[in-house]
Design a protein around this motif. Structure first.
Motif, PDB file in Angstrom:
ATOM      1  N   ALA A 222      89.092  16.901  -5.294  1.00 31.91           N
ATOM      2  CA  ALA A 222      88.768  17.329  -6.702  1.00 31.91           C
ATOM      3  C   ALA A 222      89.565  18.147  -7.287  1.00 31.91           C
ATOM      4  N   VAL A 223      89.649  17.861  -8.794  1.00 30.94           N
ATOM      5  CA  VAL A 223      90.402  18.645  -9.596  1.00 30.94           C
ATOM      6  C   VAL A 223      89.577  20.262  -9.126  1.00 30.94           C
ATOM      7  N   GLY A 224      90.803  21.257  -9.140  1.00 33.53           N
ATOM      8  CA  GLY A 224      90.494  22.399  -8.764  1.00 33.53           C
ATOM      9  C   GLY A 224      90.729  22.870  -7.338  1.00 33.53           C
ATOM     10  N   ASP A 225      90.666  21.862  -6.449  1.00 28.18           N
ATOM     11  CA  ASP A 225      91.144  21.979  -5.237  1.00 28.18           C
ATOM     12  C   ASP A 225      92.457  22.225  -4.794  1.00 28.18           C
ATOM     13  N   THR A 226      93.030  22.414  -3.675  1.00 29.69           N
ATOM     14  CA  THR A 226      94.519  22.862  -3.448  1.00 29.69           C
ATOM     15  C   THR A 226      94.586  22.220  -2.381  1.00 29.69           C
TER      16      THR A 226
END
Length: 195
Positions: free
Chosen positions: A52-56
């Motif tokens: 998800a957006v925000g993951d790395t």
């Protein structure tokens, strides 16, 4: 009186934690303990994970490899030289900032064909999915990619490299700055009340 102040602070603490928990992001160590290497099946590795957006993404690898973000056509053909971003430090950290498909290869000749390629489908974060669609009256597609607009966009070219310690799990969560700030303020309040 002191007991009611402590109870109020504890209630505030519990409410804030419940509000902050959805902001946690996931750090995915690519390949888990194997890391970024030849002859690893990264399709299978990614198949049971949600990005998800925000993951790395964290790529751990030795000398003689790279992490290049590329377009889908270059990913499929293992074509090098047209990278969106590239890094060869041995510990590449890539924040997932945009929803959609992202493609990574090792640009060293023969390595991509040898299996050093990863495709991930990144979903919009819960905060981003609550945002209005890009085109009025037209909802965003259900897969989390933004609706088409008349303004062309260019892919992100930012690659952040940070030396990391080797993690044994691919889904370690990290605290958001909001949660960290909350714990600091709470500690200060408790110190003041107890003093």
């Amino acid at each position: 009186m002191a007991f009611s102040n402590i109870a109020m602070v504890l209630c505030f603490f519990l409410v804030a934690i419940n509000m902050a928990l959805p902001t946690l992001a996931t750090v995915h160590t690519v390949g888990d303990t194997t890391g970024w290497a030849i002859a690893v099946d990264y399709t299978t590795w990614a198949s049971d994970k949600t990005f998800a957006v925000g993951d790395t993404l964290v790529f751990n690898y030795g000398a003689g490899h790279t992490v290049d973000e590329v377009k889908e056509s270059d990913y499929k053909s293992c074509t090098t030289g047209n990278s969106i971003s590239t890094d060869s430090t041995g510990a590449t950290t890539i924040p997932l900032k945009k929803a959609g498909k992202h493609y990574f290869i090792c640009a060293v000749p023969g390595h991509c064909i040898g299996g050093m390629k990863l495709a991930v489908k990144v979903k919009a974060s819960s905060a981003a999915s609550a945002a209005p669609s890009a085109t009025p009256g037209k909802p965003s597609p259900s897969d989390g990619t933004p609706a088409a607009t008349a303004t062309p966009t260019t892919p992100s070219t930012t690659t952040t490299t940070t030396p990391t310690t080797h993690q044994n799990e691919s889904s370690a969560t990290s605290l958001s700055p909001i949660v960290a700030m909350f714990f600091t303020v709470s500690w200060m309040i408790f110190s003041y009340i107890l003093a």
